[in-house]
Scaffold this active site. Structure first.
Site, PDB file in Angstrom:
ATOM      1  N   SER A  77      33.465  -2.059  32.010  1.00 11.02           N
ATOM      2  CA  SER A  77      32.427  -1.425  32.820  1.00 11.02           C
ATOM      3  C   SER A  77      31.644  -0.511  31.888  1.00 11.02           C
ATOM      4  O   SER A  77      32.150   0.492  31.400  1.00 11.02           O
ATOM      5  CB  SER A  77      33.056  -0.610  33.955  1.00 11.02           C
ATOM      6  OG  SER A  77      32.073   0.154  34.605  1.00 11.02           O
ATOM      7  N   ARG A  78      30.392  -0.862  31.634  1.00 10.65           N
ATOM      8  CA  ARG A  78      29.625  -0.138  30.617  1.00 10.65           C
ATOM      9  C   ARG A  78      29.048   1.163  31.149  1.00 10.65           C
ATOM     10  O   ARG A  78      28.639   2.021  30.386  1.00 10.65           O
ATOM     11  CB  ARG A  78      28.475  -1.020  30.118  1.00 10.65           C
ATOM     12  CG  ARG A  78      28.936  -2.324  29.520  1.00 10.65           C
ATOM     13  CD  ARG A  78      27.746  -3.165  29.060  1.00 10.65           C
ATOM     14  NE  ARG A  78      28.009  -4.582  29.208  1.00 10.65           N
ATOM     15  CZ  ARG A  78      28.736  -5.307  28.362  1.00 10.65           C
ATOM     16  NH1 ARG A  78      29.253  -4.753  27.287  1.00 10.65           N
ATOM     17  NH2 ARG A  78      28.957  -6.584  28.574  1.00 10.65           N
ATOM     18  N   VAL A  79      28.992   1.285  32.449  1.00 10.43           N
ATOM     19  CA  VAL A  79      28.320   2.443  33.033  1.00 10.43           C
ATOM     20  C   VAL A  79      29.284   3.314  33.820  1.00 10.43           C
ATOM     21  O   VAL A  79      29.063   4.501  33.977  1.00 10.43           O
ATOM     22  CB  VAL A  79      27.178   1.932  33.951  1.00 10.43           C
ATOM     23  CG1 VAL A  79      26.627   3.011  34.835  1.00 10.43           C
ATOM     24  CG2 VAL A  79      26.083   1.315  33.116  1.00 10.43           C
TER      25      VAL A  79
END
Lengths: 156, 515
Positions: free
Chosen positions: B345-347
């Site tokens: 999950s990049r955010v």
């Protein structure tokens, strides 16, 4: 060379459908003659209005190209689509066609479509725009007034 | 008054694709209709004809007349949609009667321009799913786009339903787009949502596999249009697109029928654009744009676990992370069957509380370390204490992140629960103990006076070590509460057997010398 041939084919043909049908019939006739076993019996029933000179323009080398070009030309003509609530007899179509040619040009074509819902009058489509001059449209426009009048009449 | 409108005549028709002439001022995405009520959507303007995708079943023959409806394709939106199932044209298909539209409600265009950068704001709020593994290790933010990809029968749909059901307490509105799924599957989904009380805040937009292809193609657009209505009212919305692989195949079918040149895997050249401009409608929006957020979870089913094919890689590049589901993990009983090392999950991390973040990093270190040590452990009889500790912690974490369907754990309880494997209490506890004690521990962390105090204030702590120390201080209480769970003797970690005493090496007896 194409335009005179086209003029002759469209001389007594007033709708695009009839023009294409006529063209296809002529093509079948000539292809059978040129590539078949000599003059066919259909030649006797071929339209004489085209004249004897008409058939001289066609030979084995150019018959397909000529007919393809003629078909393209006919399809390029934008027909006036006329919606009628009844089927127009042949004489009526001829009279209408001649009147249109006088007004809009010698190769003008129409397309007649049947729509009984119009009740009377006609609807026209030209260049993608539809204009309704039928009785149905008039009744729709005056719907409220007609209902009101009928109600008043029934009360009496 | 004479009725004037633009019309076109059918020049050719191929299944759901029709070509018209006329209509000089028509635009793409305008709608047309013939006298039988068959509607169409203008999809392309060619030099001499108009390409129209039919939206209704009906017989269309050359020469038929279509008239212009004067507006682009839209869908009615409003509060009345909550709890309803509609098709992409806004027609209810759940058998509950017509939609109760109020006068103030509006129609929303299906294909709207993507909101600009100026209307968005930083994603800083977590979307709580109530699933420990996701909320702690692969967190979602409100406004994020997270791809859900995995094998067939790996539990993706169960996971998504779980996420929807757990939004009950969060006030998040859910829009589920069922794209080309069988009718029976849709029916099962609706029954599950109804039985779990999730329908009042959920809208289902569905086009089944029996519907006409253009209708299936429009399903995700309709879902986003509905989501944007609620987002414009300041609400947080979760949009699930299940699944985008079918959407891509339908678009391929439409394009090939329309004569577009096929590209890679026969998909048309603009397949990336079709998906990207759809997913860009998700985000976190500022007050000027209505506030609220749209979180998107597009789904794609993999073939033979291969996520390097065209459409999955496209979707991975246009989303802010992905959950990778494995059928092998599902068959082992892991729920959700998410492959943690390969999911990202990049955010989401920027939305997490500091403690959750620190704990998640620590857990990931343990999982990575255990993966490296696992191979060694298979070949060694005696492992160092530290190695045993890491492997035991990994086992405990795997058990604690398993979650039955339709259960909700608050972020505070999740954090406290996942800190337990690092405490002295759990030092000598094996997988079986954790499995049997999990429910007791969850219950204790929420209701026991001493433990619930720790849980309630967990996010006020400065580091995860503080949390671990506080749990250590309560280890006696934990031992008492879980005292009834005794590890079976056969399953207790047996002490290493003592090595046999070394006998002096005796040389091999030499063969008797030949006399």
């Amino acid at each position: 060379m194409i335009q005179p041939l086209l003029d002759k084919i469209l001389a007594q043909t007033y709708t695009q459908t009839d023009a294409l049908n006529r063209l296809h019939a002529l093509k079948n006739l000539l292809v059978a003659e040129l590539f078949g076993r000599g003059k066919s019996s259909d030649r006797q029933t071929a339209p004489v209005s085209l004249g004897k000179d008409f058939y001289k323009h066609f030979n084995r080398n150019n018959v397909y190209n000529l007919f393809d070009t003629l078909e393209e030309k006919i399809r390029e003509i934008k027909p006036l689509v006329i919606f009628l609530p009844f089927e127009l007899p042949e004489e009526g179509m001829a009279a209408l066609g001649q009147r249109m040619r006088r007004l809009f040009g010698k190769n003008f074509l129409a397309e007649i479509k049947l729509d009984p819902n119009l009740l009377a009058g006609a609807a026209l489509v030209w260049d993608g725009v539809y204009k309704d001059y039928s009785l149905r449209e008039k009744i729709e426009d005056n719907r409220e007034r007609i209902i009101k009048t009928l109600r008043e009449g029934m009360k009496r | 008054m004479m009725d004037t409108q633009e019309v076109g005549f059918v020049k050719s028709a191929r299944d759901f694709l029709v070509y018209l002439d006329g209509m000089p001022t028509i635009r793409i995405n305008d709608t047309v209709q013939n006298d039988q009520g068959v509607r169409g959507l203008v999809s392309a303007l060619l030099s001499d004809r108009i390409e129209v995708l039919l939206l209704d079943e009906g017989q269309v023959t050359p020469g038929q007349m279509f008239h212009r409806l004067g507006h682009s394709l839209n869908i009615p939106v409003g509060q009345f949609l909550l709890g309803r199932t509609v098709n992409p044209l806004g027609v209810p298909i759940d058998g509950k009667g017509p939609l109760a539209k109020a006068k103030a409600d509006q129609n929303s265009q299906l294909d709207k321009p993507v909101p600009s950068i100026g209307s968005r704001k930083f994603i800083n709020k977590q979307l709580t799913t109530g699933i420990t593994l996701v909320d702690t290790l692969i967190p979602l933010g409100c406004g994020q786009r997270e791809l859900v990809l995995g094998d067939a029968r790996s539990g993706k749909t169960d996971f998504l339903i779980n996420v929807i059901v757990n939004q009950k307490a969060n006030g998040v509105i859910c829009v589920y787009a069922s794209i080309g799924k069988p009718v029976a599957e849709l029916r099962g989904l609706l029954d599950t949502l109804r039985s779990n009380g999730a329908l009042p805040y959920t809208i289902v937009v569905a086009a089944s596999s029996t519907d006409i292809a253009p209708l299936i193609f429009l399903t995700p657009q309709a879902a986003f249009s509905i989501a944007e209505y609620f987002q414009g009212k300041g609400r947080d919305v979760l949009v699930i697109l299940d699944d985008m692989g079918i959407h891509a195949k339908i678009y391929r079918e439409i394009s090939l029928l329309g004569g577009k040149a096929p590209g890679r895997e026969s998909y048309p050249g603009d397949i990336f654009y079709q998906h990207s401009h759809l997913l860009e409608r998700a985000g976190n929006f500022n007050e000027a744009a209505g506030g609220g957020s749209i979180t998107a979870l597009p789904v794609i089913e993999l073939g033979l676990s291969d996520f390097t094919t065209f459409i999955p890689t496209n979707l991975m590049s246009m989303t802010d992370g992905h959950f990778l589901f494995r059928s092998a993990l599902y068959n082992q009983g892991r729920r959700p069957a998410i492959d943690i090392p390969l999911s990202v999950s990049r955010v989401g991390q920027q939305t997490q509380n500091r403690i959750q973040n620190l704990l998640a990093n620590r857990i990931k270190q343990v999982l990575a370390g255990a993966a490296q040590l696992e191979t060694v452990s298979r070949f060694s009889f005696e492992l160092p204490f530290e190695t045993q500790q890491i492997l035991r912690q990994r086992e405990a974490l795997e058990e604690l992140t398993k979650q039955p369907p339709n259960t909700f754990l608050s972020p505070e309880i999740q954090t406290a629960l996942l800190a337990l494997p690092f405490t002295k209490f759990a030092q000598d506890k094996d997988r079986e103990f954790v499995k049997n004690a999990k429910d007791i521990l969850v219950d204790a962390l929420s209701s026991d006076p001493q433990l619930s105090k720790i849980t309630k204030e967990v996010f006020k702590l400065k580091s995860e070590q503080e949390l671990i120390d506080q749990l250590d201080a309560a280890s006696d209480k934990l031992t008492i509460l879980t005292g009834k769970i005794s590890q079976p003797a056969s399953q207790q970690p047996s002490p290493q057997p003592p090595l046999p005493p070394q006998s002096p090496q005796t040389p091999l007896s030499k063969p008797e010398e030949e006399k």
